[in-house]
Design a protein around this motif. Structure first.
Motif, PDB file in Angstrom:
ATOM      1  N   SER A 100       0.556  -1.484  -0.214  1.00 12.00           N
ATOM      2  CA  SER A 100       0.056   0.238   0.361  1.00 12.00           C
ATOM      3  C   SER A 100       1.261   1.518  -0.303  1.00 12.00           C
ATOM      4  O   SER A 100       2.076   1.357   0.331  1.00 12.00           O
ATOM      5  CB  SER A 100      -1.068  -0.146   1.064  1.00 12.00           C
ATOM      6  OG  SER A 100      -0.063   0.240   2.387  1.00 12.00           O
ATOM      7  N   LEU A 101       0.516   2.362  -0.086  1.00 13.53           N
ATOM      8  CA  LEU A 101       1.032   3.726  -0.366  1.00 13.53           C
ATOM      9  C   LEU A 101       1.646   3.999   1.889  1.00 13.53           C
ATOM     10  O   LEU A 101       2.528   4.339   1.090  1.00 13.53           O
ATOM     11  CB  LEU A 101       0.249   4.610  -0.888  1.00 13.53           C
ATOM     12  CG  LEU A 101       1.005   6.229  -1.244  1.00 13.53           C
ATOM     13  CD1 LEU A 101       1.971   5.091  -2.473  1.00 13.53           C
ATOM     14  CD2 LEU A 101       0.227   7.039  -1.456  1.00 13.53           C
ATOM     15  N   VAL A 102       1.403   3.568   1.930  1.00 13.03           N
ATOM     16  CA  VAL A 102       1.739   4.032   3.949  1.00 13.03           C
ATOM     17  C   VAL A 102       2.737   2.505   3.286  1.00 13.03           C
ATOM     18  O   VAL A 102       3.345   3.388   4.120  1.00 13.03           O
ATOM     19  CB  VAL A 102       0.187   3.540   4.256  1.00 13.03           C
ATOM     20  CG1 VAL A 102       0.797   3.499   5.804  1.00 13.03           C
ATOM     21  CG2 VAL A 102      -0.949   5.277   4.387  1.00 13.03           C
ATOM     22  N   ASP A 103       2.661   1.681   3.404  1.00  9.74           N
ATOM     23  CA  ASP A 103       3.475   0.644   3.826  1.00  9.74           C
ATOM     24  C   ASP A 103       4.993   1.107   2.573  1.00  9.74           C
ATOM     25  O   ASP A 103       5.871   0.884   3.736  1.00  9.74           O
ATOM     26  CB  ASP A 103       3.014  -1.042   3.355  1.00  9.74           C
ATOM     27  CG  ASP A 103       1.969  -1.375   4.199  1.00  9.74           C
ATOM     28  OD1 ASP A 103       2.358  -0.478   5.631  1.00  9.74           O
ATOM     29  OD2 ASP A 103       1.258  -2.245   4.214  1.00  9.74           O
ATOM     30  N   SER A 104       4.297   1.535   1.687  1.00 12.95           N
ATOM     31  CA  SER A 104       5.655   1.698   0.654  1.00 12.95           C
ATOM     32  C   SER A 104       6.940   3.320   1.602  1.00 12.95           C
ATOM     33  O   SER A 104       7.622   3.345   1.770  1.00 12.95           O
ATOM     34  CB  SER A 104       5.117   1.948  -0.115  1.00 12.95           C
ATOM     35  OG  SER A 104       4.946   0.725  -0.936  1.00 12.95           O
ATOM     36  N   LYS A 105       5.825   3.947   1.854  1.00 14.78           N
ATOM     37  CA  LYS A 105       6.307   5.252   2.466  1.00 14.78           C
ATOM     38  C   LYS A 105       7.003   5.196   4.303  1.00 14.78           C
ATOM     39  O   LYS A 105       8.113   4.817   4.071  1.00 14.78           O
ATOM     40  CB  LYS A 105       5.227   6.475   2.739  1.00 14.78           C
ATOM     41  CG  LYS A 105       6.123   7.281   3.534  1.00 14.78           C
ATOM     42  CD  LYS A 105       4.600   8.488   4.180  1.00 14.78           C
ATOM     43  CE  LYS A 105       5.266   9.556   4.190  1.00 14.78           C
ATOM     44  NZ  LYS A 105       5.199  10.029   5.422  1.00 14.78           N
ATOM     45  N   LYS A 106       6.297   4.054   4.905  1.00 14.33           N
ATOM     46  CA  LYS A 106       7.563   2.916   5.998  1.00 14.33           C
ATOM     47  C   LYS A 106       8.370   3.020   5.364  1.00 14.33           C
ATOM     48  O   LYS A 106       9.379   2.706   5.909  1.00 14.33           O
ATOM     49  CB  LYS A 106       6.477   2.488   6.719  1.00 14.33           C
ATOM     50  CG  LYS A 106       5.012   3.337   7.625  1.00 14.33           C
ATOM     51  CD  LYS A 106       4.162   2.607   7.982  1.00 14.33           C
ATOM     52  CE  LYS A 106       3.286   3.305   9.007  1.00 14.33           C
ATOM     53  NZ  LYS A 106       2.059   2.352   9.225  1.00 14.33           N
ATOM     54  N   PHE A 107       8.466   1.713   4.293  1.00 11.57           N
ATOM     55  CA  PHE A 107       9.327   1.144   3.948  1.00 11.57           C
ATOM     56  C   PHE A 107      10.334   2.223   3.592  1.00 11.57           C
ATOM     57  O   PHE A 107      11.761   1.352   3.602  1.00 11.57           O
ATOM     58  CB  PHE A 107       8.820   0.090   2.493  1.00 11.57           C
ATOM     59  CG  PHE A 107       9.902  -1.119   2.501  1.00 11.57           C
ATOM     60  CD1 PHE A 107       9.968  -2.108   2.921  1.00 11.57           C
ATOM     61  CD2 PHE A 107      11.197  -0.740   1.458  1.00 11.57           C
ATOM     62  CE1 PHE A 107      11.125  -2.998   2.438  1.00 11.57           C
ATOM     63  CE2 PHE A 107      12.191  -1.709   1.587  1.00 11.57           C
ATOM     64  CZ  PHE A 107      12.047  -2.018   1.010  1.00 11.57           C
ATOM     65  N   VAL A 108      10.208   2.877   2.580  1.00  6.32           N
ATOM     66  CA  VAL A 108      11.455   3.879   2.266  1.00  6.32           C
ATOM     67  C   VAL A 108      11.845   4.922   3.340  1.00  6.32           C
ATOM     68  O   VAL A 108      13.241   5.164   3.028  1.00  6.32           O
ATOM     69  CB  VAL A 108      10.843   5.031   1.367  1.00  6.32           C
ATOM     70  CG1 VAL A 108      11.339   6.133   0.212  1.00  6.32           C
ATOM     71  CG2 VAL A 108      11.292   4.372  -0.187  1.00  6.32           C
TER      72      VAL A 108
END
Length: 155
Positions: A114-122
């Protein structure tokens, strides 16, 4: 005497086999994990159970892995030449703050998060983006992310 089942009979047999509730609970829990959580679970299990990392051949080509074993059996004193690495882990080291949004979108597409998980990952960089990727694909992903302003390493 050989007994053959058609696929519907085999599926019915599997469906009727009782599953231990403890096992079913574990299966249900694992099925609900995200890709990142599944990766963390695998790493934790490997550590807990002391399972070594194994590189699997791509495309079913096992000849390079068999060659060193054959050379050892010949009794030669010289060590076999190291094979060129063909499987890599892609690690996001850092990123340019100006292009953070583009990198998040690319990570979202690569990992299916998800966009939120991708942001946290980056934002958690440095972090392994993908594991056991073929050399050609790893280089493509690295180039794409570097063109967006990320610093990426292949391990």
């Amino acid at each position: 005497m050989m007994v053959r089942f058609n696929s519907s009979e085999a599926a019915a047999e599997k469906a009727s086999a009782p599953v231990d509730p403890k096992i079913q609970s574990i299966v249900d829990s694992i099925s609900s994990l995200t890709l990142v959580e599944t990766s963390a679970l695998i790493k934790a299990l490997k550590t807990q159970l002391d399972i070594p990392d194994m590189a699997f051949p791509v495309g079913g080509v096992a000849a390079p892995a068999a060659a060193p074993a054959a050379a050892e059996g010949e009794g030669e004193d010289a060590a076999p030449a190291p094979a060129e690495k063909t499987i890599f882990n892609i690690k996001l080291e850092s990123f340019d703050a100006k292009t953070k949004a583009k990198i998040i979108k690319e990570v979202k597409g690569l990992l299916g998060l998800s966009l939120v998980d991708s942001k946290k990952f980056v934002e958690a960089a440095p972090k392994v983006l993908k594991e056991n990727v073929a050399k050609e694909d790893a280089e493509k992903i690295k180039k794409t992310l570097e063109d967006l302003g990320a610093k990426v390493s292949l391990e």
